[in-house]
Write a protein that holds these residues in place. Sequence first.
Motif, mmCIF file in Angstrom:
data_model
loop_
_atom_site.group_PDB
_atom_site.id
_atom_site.type_symbol
_atom_site.label_atom_id
_atom_site.label_comp_id
_atom_site.label_asym_id
_atom_site.label_seq_id
_atom_site.Cartn_x
_atom_site.Cartn_y
_atom_site.Cartn_z
ATOM 1 N N GLU A 121 0.827 -1.212 0.000
ATOM 2 C CA GLU A 121 0.000 0.000 0.000
ATOM 3 C C GLU A 121 0.861 1.262 0.000
ATOM 4 O O GLU A 121 0.588 2.203 -0.739
ATOM 5 N N ASP A 122 1.895 1.281 0.837
ATOM 6 C CA ASP A 122 2.777 2.455 0.894
ATOM 7 C C ASP A 122 3.546 2.631 -0.405
ATOM 8 O O ASP A 122 3.740 3.735 -0.890
ATOM 9 N N PHE A 123 3.981 1.506 -0.973
ATOM 10 C CA PHE A 123 4.738 1.518 -2.220
ATOM 11 C C PHE A 123 3.898 2.056 -3.376
ATOM 12 O O PHE A 123 4.305 2.957 -4.102
ATOM 13 N N ILE A 124 2.691 1.528 -3.521
ATOM 14 C CA ILE A 124 1.874 1.820 -4.703
ATOM 15 C C ILE A 124 1.353 3.260 -4.716
ATOM 16 O O ILE A 124 1.039 3.798 -5.772
ATOM 17 N N GLU A 125 1.288 3.877 -3.576
ATOM 18 C CA GLU A 125 0.775 5.247 -3.496
ATOM 19 C C GLU A 125 1.584 6.223 -4.364
ATOM 20 O O GLU A 125 1.060 7.217 -4.833
ATOM 21 N N ASN A 126 2.867 5.934 -4.571
ATOM 22 C CA ASN A 126 3.725 6.841 -5.339
ATOM 23 C C ASN A 126 4.092 6.316 -6.728
ATOM 24 O O ASN A 126 4.864 6.946 -7.435
ATOM 25 N N VAL A 127 3.535 5.171 -7.107
ATOM 26 C CA VAL A 127 3.862 4.555 -8.396
ATOM 27 C C VAL A 127 3.024 5.192 -9.500
ATOM 28 O O VAL A 127 1.834 5.443 -9.324
ATOM 29 N N THR A 128 3.655 5.452 -10.648
ATOM 30 C CA THR A 128 2.921 6.011 -11.780
ATOM 31 C C THR A 128 2.667 4.978 -12.877
ATOM 32 O O THR A 128 1.680 5.066 -13.595
ATOM 33 N N GLU A 129 3.558 4.003 -13.022
ATOM 34 C CA GLU A 129 3.368 2.944 -14.018
ATOM 35 C C GLU A 129 3.632 1.606 -13.357
ATOM 36 O O GLU A 129 4.617 1.452 -12.642
ATOM 37 N N LEU A 130 2.735 0.633 -13.608
ATOM 38 C CA LEU A 130 2.862 -0.670 -12.949
ATOM 39 C C LEU A 130 2.389 -1.765 -13.882
ATOM 40 O O LEU A 130 1.302 -1.693 -14.444
ATOM 41 N N ASN A 131 3.234 -2.796 -14.041
ATOM 42 C CA ASN A 131 2.872 -3.950 -14.846
ATOM 43 C C ASN A 131 2.725 -5.147 -13.913
ATOM 44 O O ASN A 131 3.714 -5.660 -13.404
ATOM 45 N N MET A 132 1.480 -5.567 -13.694
ATOM 46 C CA MET A 132 1.208 -6.722 -12.837
ATOM 47 C C MET A 132 0.683 -7.888 -13.662
ATOM 48 O O MET A 132 -0.004 -8.767 -13.143
ATOM 49 N N THR A 133 1.026 -7.903 -14.939
ATOM 50 C CA THR A 133 0.607 -8.980 -15.825
ATOM 51 C C THR A 133 0.993 -10.331 -15.243
ATOM 52 O O THR A 133 2.148 -10.537 -14.869
ATOM 53 N N SER A 134 0.027 -11.226 -15.143
ATOM 54 C CA SER A 134 0.233 -12.615 -14.707
ATOM 55 C C SER A 134 0.760 -12.775 -13.285
ATOM 56 O O SER A 134 1.267 -13.842 -12.952
ATOM 57 N N VAL A 135 0.684 -11.763 -12.437
ATOM 58 C CA VAL A 135 1.138 -11.904 -11.049
ATOM 59 C C VAL A 135 0.258 -12.940 -10.365
ATOM 60 O O VAL A 135 -0.964 -12.817 -10.352
ATOM 61 N N SER A 136 0.884 -13.973 -9.794
ATOM 62 C CA SER A 136 0.096 -15.034 -9.168
ATOM 63 C C SER A 136 0.493 -15.304 -7.721
ATOM 64 O O SER A 136 -0.190 -16.011 -7.016
ATOM 65 N N LYS A 137 1.588 -14.750 -7.265
ATOM 66 C CA LYS A 137 2.076 -15.022 -5.910
ATOM 67 C C LYS A 137 1.612 -13.986 -4.896
ATOM 68 O O LYS A 137 2.121 -13.928 -3.794
ATOM 69 N N MET A 138 0.656 -13.159 -5.287
ATOM 70 C CA MET A 138 0.166 -12.115 -4.403
ATOM 71 C C MET A 138 -1.357 -12.216 -4.351
ATOM 72 O O MET A 138 -1.997 -12.382 -5.385
ATOM 73 N N SER A 139 -1.925 -12.122 -3.171
ATOM 74 C CA SER A 139 -3.380 -12.284 -3.074
ATOM 75 C C SER A 139 -4.094 -11.095 -3.707
ATOM 76 O O SER A 139 -3.613 -9.962 -3.674
#
Length: 159
Positions: A6-24
């Motif tokens: 949550e803290d990390f994503i607050e400042n992210v502008t571009e994110l590729n989470m394609t096929s992420v499976s190890k995170m709920s």
Amino acid sequence: SMKYFEDFIENVTELNMTSVSKMSKTVIAQGLKRAVRMTNISLRYIATDELVFALSAAAASNDINDQVTTNPLRLVDISFSSDVTDASVEILVNEAVNLERCNLRGNRRISGWCYNQVPIYLSRRQNKSDKKMKKFSAKDDDKIERKRRKGDNIFFFTA
């Protein structure tokens, strides 16, 4: 890990989470609600209504460090995800006022109407100077063929 994300994503502008499976999906959704600076995001293969609603909540937020601003979200890729419906796409399109492209390709639960109308609506809204367009509706008011999809909604991430 949820608090860190949550803290990390607050400042992210571009994110590729394609096929992420190890995170709920719950952790991802909680983080996406705080993704107020996000401009480009790919949730290809993993998107669900829950994740799209969370992204919409961040897009609806106009409070970044006590500064009233418009959410910068421009590009969203939720293609080839089996749990995305018209309802979540409709909310995303309406809340993310700067959205230019939303890749819906390969989502079997999205109607042909929604698939075909989203790119048209986004293009028209982008070309309007007053931004006071009628809200997008995923409902098939004109009884146009729901199953038919016109072409591919082409989508590019820029490096």
